[in-house]
Motif scaffolding. Structure first.
Motif, mmCIF file in Angstrom:
data_model
loop_
_atom_site.group_PDB
_atom_site.id
_atom_site.type_symbol
_atom_site.label_atom_id
_atom_site.label_comp_id
_atom_site.label_asym_id
_atom_site.label_seq_id
_atom_site.Cartn_x
_atom_site.Cartn_y
_atom_site.Cartn_z
ATOM 1 N N TRP A 34 27.453 11.487 40.420
ATOM 2 C CA TRP A 34 26.435 10.922 41.486
ATOM 3 C C TRP A 34 26.798 11.740 42.835
ATOM 4 C CZ3 TRP A 34 22.695 7.046 41.247
ATOM 5 C CH2 TRP A 34 22.885 6.486 40.082
ATOM 6 N N TYR A 35 25.638 11.723 43.625
ATOM 7 C CA TYR A 35 25.780 12.313 44.841
ATOM 8 C C TYR A 35 25.068 11.891 45.834
ATOM 9 C CZ TYR A 35 27.326 16.886 42.366
ATOM 10 O OH TYR A 35 27.938 17.504 41.425
ATOM 11 N N ARG A 36 25.751 11.992 47.173
ATOM 12 C CA ARG A 36 24.901 11.412 48.073
ATOM 13 C C ARG A 36 24.333 12.503 49.023
ATOM 14 N NH1 ARG A 36 29.220 9.533 51.103
ATOM 15 N NH2 ARG A 36 28.881 11.347 52.742
ATOM 16 N N GLN A 37 23.433 12.338 49.802
ATOM 17 C CA GLN A 37 22.687 13.079 50.657
ATOM 18 C C GLN A 37 22.165 12.579 51.905
ATOM 19 O OE1 GLN A 37 18.840 15.252 49.517
ATOM 20 N NE2 GLN A 37 19.453 16.984 50.501
ATOM 21 N N ASN A 38 22.713 13.011 52.949
ATOM 22 C CA ASN A 38 22.444 12.276 54.467
ATOM 23 C C ASN A 38 21.297 13.422 54.648
ATOM 24 O OD1 ASN A 38 25.532 11.789 54.396
ATOM 25 N ND2 ASN A 38 24.539 10.363 55.481
ATOM 26 N N SER A 39 20.139 12.726 55.592
ATOM 27 C CA SER A 39 19.116 13.232 56.027
ATOM 28 C C SER A 39 19.275 14.807 56.561
ATOM 29 C CB SER A 39 18.387 12.325 56.950
ATOM 30 O OG SER A 39 16.989 13.031 57.460
ATOM 31 N N GLY A 40 18.607 15.826 56.018
ATOM 32 C CA GLY A 40 18.836 17.123 56.418
ATOM 33 C C GLY A 40 20.195 17.726 56.019
ATOM 34 N N ARG A 41 20.796 17.255 55.158
ATOM 35 C CA ARG A 41 22.169 17.706 54.856
ATOM 36 C C ARG A 41 22.213 18.207 53.471
ATOM 37 N NH1 ARG A 41 25.865 16.239 58.768
ATOM 38 N NH2 ARG A 41 27.114 18.169 57.551
ATOM 39 N N GLY A 42 23.292 18.777 52.899
ATOM 40 C CA GLY A 42 23.379 19.337 51.494
ATOM 41 C C GLY A 42 23.937 17.990 50.946
ATOM 42 N N ALA A 81 26.565 0.563 57.593
ATOM 43 C CA ALA A 81 25.187 1.396 57.945
ATOM 44 C C ALA A 81 25.323 2.945 57.813
ATOM 45 C CB ALA A 81 25.187 1.251 59.433
ATOM 46 N N ALA A 82 26.532 3.499 57.760
ATOM 47 C CA ALA A 82 27.051 4.834 57.360
ATOM 48 C C ALA A 82 26.522 5.254 55.798
ATOM 49 C CB ALA A 82 28.402 5.204 57.758
ATOM 50 N N ASP A 83 26.537 4.240 54.954
ATOM 51 C CA ASP A 83 26.047 4.367 53.818
ATOM 52 C C ASP A 83 24.619 4.836 53.478
ATOM 53 O OD1 ASP A 83 28.103 1.873 52.499
ATOM 54 O OD2 ASP A 83 28.729 3.812 52.735
ATOM 55 N N THR A 84 23.892 4.659 54.494
ATOM 56 C CA THR A 84 22.516 5.027 54.539
ATOM 57 C C THR A 84 22.284 6.432 54.144
ATOM 58 O OG1 THR A 84 21.717 3.322 56.186
ATOM 59 C CG2 THR A 84 20.225 5.308 55.940
ATOM 60 N N ALA A 85 21.566 6.640 52.991
ATOM 61 C CA ALA A 85 21.406 8.242 52.630
ATOM 62 C C ALA A 85 20.636 7.987 51.270
ATOM 63 C CB ALA A 85 22.751 8.860 52.273
ATOM 64 N N SER A 86 20.292 9.041 50.650
ATOM 65 C CA SER A 86 19.706 9.153 49.485
ATOM 66 C C SER A 86 20.698 9.312 48.424
ATOM 67 C CB SER A 86 18.740 10.439 49.239
ATOM 68 O OG SER A 86 17.427 10.186 50.100
ATOM 69 N N TYR A 87 20.731 8.684 47.137
ATOM 70 C CA TYR A 87 21.832 8.974 46.111
ATOM 71 C C TYR A 87 21.005 9.336 44.808
ATOM 72 C CZ TYR A 87 24.797 6.485 49.351
ATOM 73 O OH TYR A 87 25.588 5.894 50.456
ATOM 74 N N PHE A 88 21.775 10.320 44.445
ATOM 75 C CA PHE A 88 21.291 11.054 43.413
ATOM 76 C C PHE A 88 22.194 10.878 42.025
ATOM 77 C CE2 PHE A 88 17.756 13.242 44.930
ATOM 78 C CZ PHE A 88 18.027 13.460 46.456
ATOM 79 N N CYS A 89 21.567 10.930 40.861
ATOM 80 C CA CYS A 89 22.602 11.105 39.476
ATOM 81 C C CYS A 89 22.210 12.268 39.118
ATOM 82 C CB CYS A 89 22.445 9.848 38.622
ATOM 83 S SG CYS A 89 20.745 10.035 37.646
ATOM 84 N N ALA A 90 23.213 13.044 38.233
ATOM 85 C CA ALA A 90 22.919 14.156 37.761
ATOM 86 C C ALA A 90 23.693 14.435 36.378
ATOM 87 C CB ALA A 90 23.413 15.444 38.707
ATOM 88 N N THR A 91 23.244 14.976 35.421
ATOM 89 C CA THR A 91 23.826 14.885 34.050
ATOM 90 C C THR A 91 24.150 16.356 33.796
ATOM 91 O OG1 THR A 91 21.753 14.870 33.169
ATOM 92 C CG2 THR A 91 22.897 12.765 33.373
#
Lengths: 113, 113
Positions: A34-42, A81-91
């Motif tokens: 699992w990965y997190r991506q904040n807006s405009g970031r890696g 509030a700091a958890d606001t982000a996109s979350y991706f799973c990757a296999t």
């Protein structure tokens, strides 16, 4: 077709609530991440669970893996509030994949103060 | 992210011109990857490298080439840029083939006009 597909596509909750995101995949895997991506970031790596593991914890994160259902869930407890982000799973698939990861389209999490 | 830098951060180029994006790491990691991120598609693997001069194609490699002459540098070249290659490009590194999590760069936003 996507190897990893997250559900829901978007999730909106209040601070302090728990957030659960799900991921389904199609083929056998070596591990799921699992990965997190904040807006405009890696993307930032959160947690990795291997195919022979069923549950893993890291701080406020809990990940489960059900290889019979080819699915995983990410639970964030006591969200902020700091958890606001996109979350991706990757296999990472089995075989000589050289660590190649296949990503889903992500879940957008919004945590309201 | 510390240990991996992408350049340039932003670029606007004209259709038909060649473009080279650079990924530089200071972690001495063997594996390096180029992904593109587009709305509705998540992250898709373009090319990857498992060592100096050892590279291979990902799922969306058409129109792209890569080179890795040194451990620390992985270059992505768009041979003749097209509008469909407008995207955010991410480089990632990992320590070994079992992929104990990727470290991502901050991305390059490329616009082809």
């Amino acid at each position: 077709s996507q190897q990893g597909e997250e559900d829901p596509q978007a999730l909106s909750i209040q601070e302090g609530e728990n957030a659960t995101m799900n991921c389904s995949y199609k083929t056998s895997i070596n591990n799921l991440q699992w990965y997190r991506q904040n807006s405009g970031r890696g993307l930032v790596h959160l947690i990795l669970i291997r195919s022979n593991e069923r549950e893993k914890h890291s701080g406020r994160l809990r990940v489960t893996l059900d290889t019979s259902k080819k699915s995983s869930s990410l639970l964030i407890t006591a969200s902020r509030a700091a958890d606001t982000a996109s979350y991706f799973c990757a296999t990472e698939r089995g075989g000589t994949s050289y660590g190649k990861l296949t990503f889903g389209q992500g879940t957008i999490l919004t945590v309201h103060p | 992210d510390a240990g991996i830098t992408q350049s340039p951060r932003h670029k606007v180029t004209e259709t038909g011109t060649p473009v080279t994006l650079r990924c530089h790491q200071t972690e001495n990691h063997r594996y390096m990857y180029w992904y593109r991120q587009d709305p509705g598609h998540g992250l898709r693997l373009i090319h990857y490298s498992y060592g100096v001069k050892d590279t291979d194609k990902g799922e969306v490699s058409d129109g792209y080439s890569v080179s890795r002459s040194k451990t620390e540098d992985f270059l992505l070249t768009l041979e003749s840029a097209t509008s469909s290659q407008t995207s955010v490009y991410f480089c990632a590194i990992s320590q070994d083939r079992r992929s104990y999590g990727y470290t991502f760069g901050s991305g390059t936003r490329l616009t082809v006009v």
